[in-house]
Design a protein around this motif. Sequence first.
Motif, mmCIF file in Angstrom:
data_model
loop_
_atom_site.group_PDB
_atom_site.id
_atom_site.type_symbol
_atom_site.label_atom_id
_atom_site.label_comp_id
_atom_site.label_asym_id
_atom_site.label_seq_id
_atom_site.Cartn_x
_atom_site.Cartn_y
_atom_site.Cartn_z
ATOM 1 N N MET A 73 0.837 -1.173 0.000
ATOM 2 C CA MET A 73 0.000 0.000 0.000
ATOM 3 C C MET A 73 0.887 1.244 0.000
ATOM 4 O O MET A 73 1.877 1.287 0.718
ATOM 5 N N LYS A 74 0.528 2.212 -0.790
ATOM 6 C CA LYS A 74 1.361 3.403 -0.940
ATOM 7 C C LYS A 74 1.343 4.260 0.330
ATOM 8 O O LYS A 74 0.286 4.542 0.878
ATOM 9 N N PRO A 75 2.522 4.685 0.785
ATOM 10 C CA PRO A 75 2.588 5.565 1.953
ATOM 11 C C PRO A 75 2.428 7.034 1.549
ATOM 12 O O PRO A 75 2.883 7.447 0.481
ATOM 13 N N TYR A 76 1.768 7.794 2.409
ATOM 14 C CA TYR A 76 1.605 9.238 2.213
ATOM 15 C C TYR A 76 1.987 9.952 3.497
ATOM 16 O O TYR A 76 1.731 9.455 4.599
ATOM 17 N N THR A 77 2.560 11.118 3.359
ATOM 18 C CA THR A 77 2.898 11.936 4.520
ATOM 19 C C THR A 77 1.670 12.734 4.963
ATOM 20 O O THR A 77 0.691 12.837 4.225
ATOM 21 N N ASP A 87 -4.698 4.158 8.244
ATOM 22 C CA ASP A 87 -5.192 3.953 6.887
ATOM 23 C C ASP A 87 -5.749 5.265 6.334
ATOM 24 O O ASP A 87 -6.350 6.050 7.074
ATOM 25 N N ILE A 88 -5.568 5.484 5.038
ATOM 26 C CA ILE A 88 -6.108 6.670 4.379
ATOM 27 C C ILE A 88 -7.268 6.231 3.498
ATOM 28 O O ILE A 88 -7.129 5.321 2.677
ATOM 29 N N TYR A 89 -8.407 6.874 3.697
ATOM 30 C CA TYR A 89 -9.638 6.535 2.987
ATOM 31 C C TYR A 89 -10.006 7.646 2.009
ATOM 32 O O TYR A 89 -9.893 8.833 2.333
ATOM 33 N N ASP A 90 -10.496 7.239 0.850
ATOM 34 C CA ASP A 90 -11.006 8.184 -0.136
ATOM 35 C C ASP A 90 -12.501 8.351 0.113
ATOM 36 O O ASP A 90 -13.285 7.434 -0.120
ATOM 37 N N VAL A 91 -12.908 9.527 0.605
ATOM 38 C CA VAL A 91 -14.315 9.803 0.906
ATOM 39 C C VAL A 91 -14.916 10.775 -0.113
ATOM 40 O O VAL A 91 -15.974 11.349 0.122
ATOM 41 N N SER A 92 -14.251 10.921 -1.255
ATOM 42 C CA SER A 92 -14.676 11.880 -2.286
ATOM 43 C C SER A 92 -16.110 11.668 -2.758
ATOM 44 O O SER A 92 -16.810 12.632 -3.065
ATOM 45 N N ALA A 93 -16.558 10.423 -2.833
ATOM 46 C CA ALA A 93 -17.895 10.132 -3.359
ATOM 47 C C ALA A 93 -19.007 10.345 -2.330
ATOM 48 O O ALA A 93 -20.179 10.329 -2.680
ATOM 49 N N THR A 114 -12.938 3.127 0.375
ATOM 50 C CA THR A 114 -11.743 2.422 -0.089
ATOM 51 C C THR A 114 -10.497 2.955 0.602
ATOM 52 O O THR A 114 -10.302 4.170 0.686
ATOM 53 N N ILE A 115 -9.661 2.041 1.070
ATOM 54 C CA ILE A 115 -8.363 2.427 1.627
ATOM 55 C C ILE A 115 -7.427 2.622 0.438
ATOM 56 O O ILE A 115 -7.258 1.730 -0.388
ATOM 57 N N ILE A 116 -6.842 3.807 0.337
ATOM 58 C CA ILE A 116 -5.977 4.111 -0.810
ATOM 59 C C ILE A 116 -4.507 4.254 -0.430
ATOM 60 O O ILE A 116 -3.667 4.431 -1.305
ATOM 61 N N GLY A 117 -4.198 4.172 0.856
ATOM 62 C CA GLY A 117 -2.812 4.297 1.274
ATOM 63 C C GLY A 117 -2.665 4.203 2.781
ATOM 64 O O GLY A 117 -3.633 3.979 3.499
ATOM 65 N N ARG A 118 -1.428 4.382 3.227
ATOM 66 C CA ARG A 118 -1.094 4.382 4.652
ATOM 67 C C ARG A 118 -0.464 5.708 5.024
ATOM 68 O O ARG A 118 0.304 6.275 4.241
ATOM 69 N N LEU A 119 -0.784 6.186 6.201
ATOM 70 C CA LEU A 119 -0.221 7.438 6.692
ATOM 71 C C LEU A 119 1.133 7.157 7.328
ATOM 72 O O LEU A 119 1.247 6.324 8.234
#
Length: 76
Positions: A1-5, A27-33, A69-74
Motif C-alpha cells: 500500500m502506498k505511503p503518504y505523509t 489507513d487513508i480513505y477516499d471519501v470523495s464520493a 476504499t483504503i488508498i494508502g497508509r499514513l
Amino acid sequence: MKPYTKQQLALRNGQDREEIWVAYQGDIYDVSASRMWRDGKHYEHWAGQDLTEELAEAPHTAKVFDKFTIIGRLEN
C-alpha cells in the motif's frame, strides 16, 4: 500500500485538489464520493486530516469507514 505523509494527506482536503481523503488508525480513505464530505467538511471535521482521535466524539463507530476504499497508509 502506498505511503503518504501528513503533508500529502493535507492537500486532499476537498479545497486544494478534487480528492477528499481522511486517515483513521493509519489507513487513508477516499471519501470523495460521499455527500457527507462535500467540500471537504463533515460537521466539525475537516478532510485532509487524521481523524483517529476525533472519532471518540462522533455519533457513529469506526464501522463508517467500511464503506470507503483504503488508498494508502499514513507515514509517521
